[in-house]
Write a protein that holds these residues in place. Structure first.
Motif, PDB file in Angstrom:
ATOM      1  N   ASP A  10       0.757  -1.357   0.120  1.00 39.23           N
ATOM      2  CA  ASP A  10      -0.088   0.066  -0.118  1.00 39.23           C
ATOM      3  C   ASP A  10       1.049   1.226  -0.163  1.00 39.23           C
ATOM      4  O   ASP A  10       0.548   2.136  -0.641  1.00 39.23           O
ATOM      5  CB  ASP A  10      -0.970  -0.152   1.133  1.00 39.23           C
ATOM      6  CG  ASP A  10      -1.842  -1.041   0.980  1.00 39.23           C
ATOM      7  OD1 ASP A  10      -2.320  -1.580  -0.077  1.00 39.23           O
ATOM      8  OD2 ASP A  10      -2.424  -1.270   2.179  1.00 39.23           O
ATOM      9  N   SER A  14       0.996   4.210  -2.788  1.00 35.69           N
ATOM     10  CA  SER A  14       0.483   5.510  -2.853  1.00 35.69           C
ATOM     11  C   SER A  14       1.758   6.331  -2.747  1.00 35.69           C
ATOM     12  O   SER A  14       1.459   7.563  -3.372  1.00 35.69           O
ATOM     13  CB  SER A  14       0.121   5.960  -1.049  1.00 35.69           C
ATOM     14  OG  SER A  14       1.128   5.317  -0.102  1.00 35.69           O
ATOM     15  N   GLN A  17       1.233   7.100  -6.577  1.00 31.99           N
ATOM     16  CA  GLN A  17      -0.034   7.830  -6.957  1.00 31.99           C
ATOM     17  C   GLN A  17       0.483   9.343  -6.420  1.00 31.99           C
ATOM     18  O   GLN A  17      -0.069  10.165  -7.441  1.00 31.99           O
ATOM     19  CB  GLN A  17      -1.124   7.323  -6.190  1.00 31.99           C
ATOM     20  CG  GLN A  17      -2.220   8.015  -6.328  1.00 31.99           C
ATOM     21  CD  GLN A  17      -2.751   7.912  -7.834  1.00 31.99           C
ATOM     22  OE1 GLN A  17      -2.465   6.847  -8.519  1.00 31.99           O
ATOM     23  NE2 GLN A  17      -3.205   9.132  -8.503  1.00 31.99           N
ATOM     24  N   ARG A  18       1.417   9.477  -5.575  1.00 31.95           N
ATOM     25  CA  ARG A  18       1.734  10.922  -5.088  1.00 31.95           C
ATOM     26  C   ARG A  18       2.506  11.277  -6.377  1.00 31.95           C
ATOM     27  O   ARG A  18       2.400  12.677  -6.661  1.00 31.95           O
ATOM     28  CB  ARG A  18       2.397  11.081  -3.869  1.00 31.95           C
ATOM     29  CG  ARG A  18       2.906  12.340  -3.311  1.00 31.95           C
ATOM     30  CD  ARG A  18       3.653  12.292  -2.134  1.00 31.95           C
ATOM     31  NE  ARG A  18       4.961  11.412  -2.129  1.00 31.95           N
ATOM     32  CZ  ARG A  18       6.093  11.811  -2.754  1.00 31.95           C
ATOM     33  NH1 ARG A  18       6.117  12.860  -3.258  1.00 31.95           N
ATOM     34  NH2 ARG A  18       7.125  10.910  -2.859  1.00 31.95           N
TER      35      ARG A  18
END
Length: 82
Positions: A10, A14, A17-18
């Motif tokens: 995860d 993330s 994605q950032r």
């Protein structure tokens, strides 16, 4: 182009994605491709690279072992000091 399925933590997902949201990459696919390519290129070494690293290591070792002659105590009883 070859397609593979990858499971990511995860936290890794993330972070990717950032980076996409910050505009570093156009989308998640591009992020995965670029980051994998960069990671793989970091592991690619040649014999020349290994020789250069060894030469640098030897130089560092030689310079680390050297002592400044001005700092050596010669045991003389000179009255002059600097």
């Amino acid at each position: 182009m070859t397609q593979i399925e990858v499971s990511l933590s995860d936290q890794t997902e993330s972070e990717m994605q950032r980076l996409v949201e910050q505009g570093e990459f156009i989308n998640r696919d591009q992020a995965v491709e670029k980051l994998l390519s960069r990671g793989l290129s970091a592991y690619q070494t040649t014999e020349e690279d290994a020789a250069t690293e060894m030469d640098e290591s030897m130089f560092d070792q030689m310079t680390d072992e050297q002592q400044d002659p001005a700092l050596q105590d010669e045991g003389t009883d000179d009255d002059y000091t600097f």
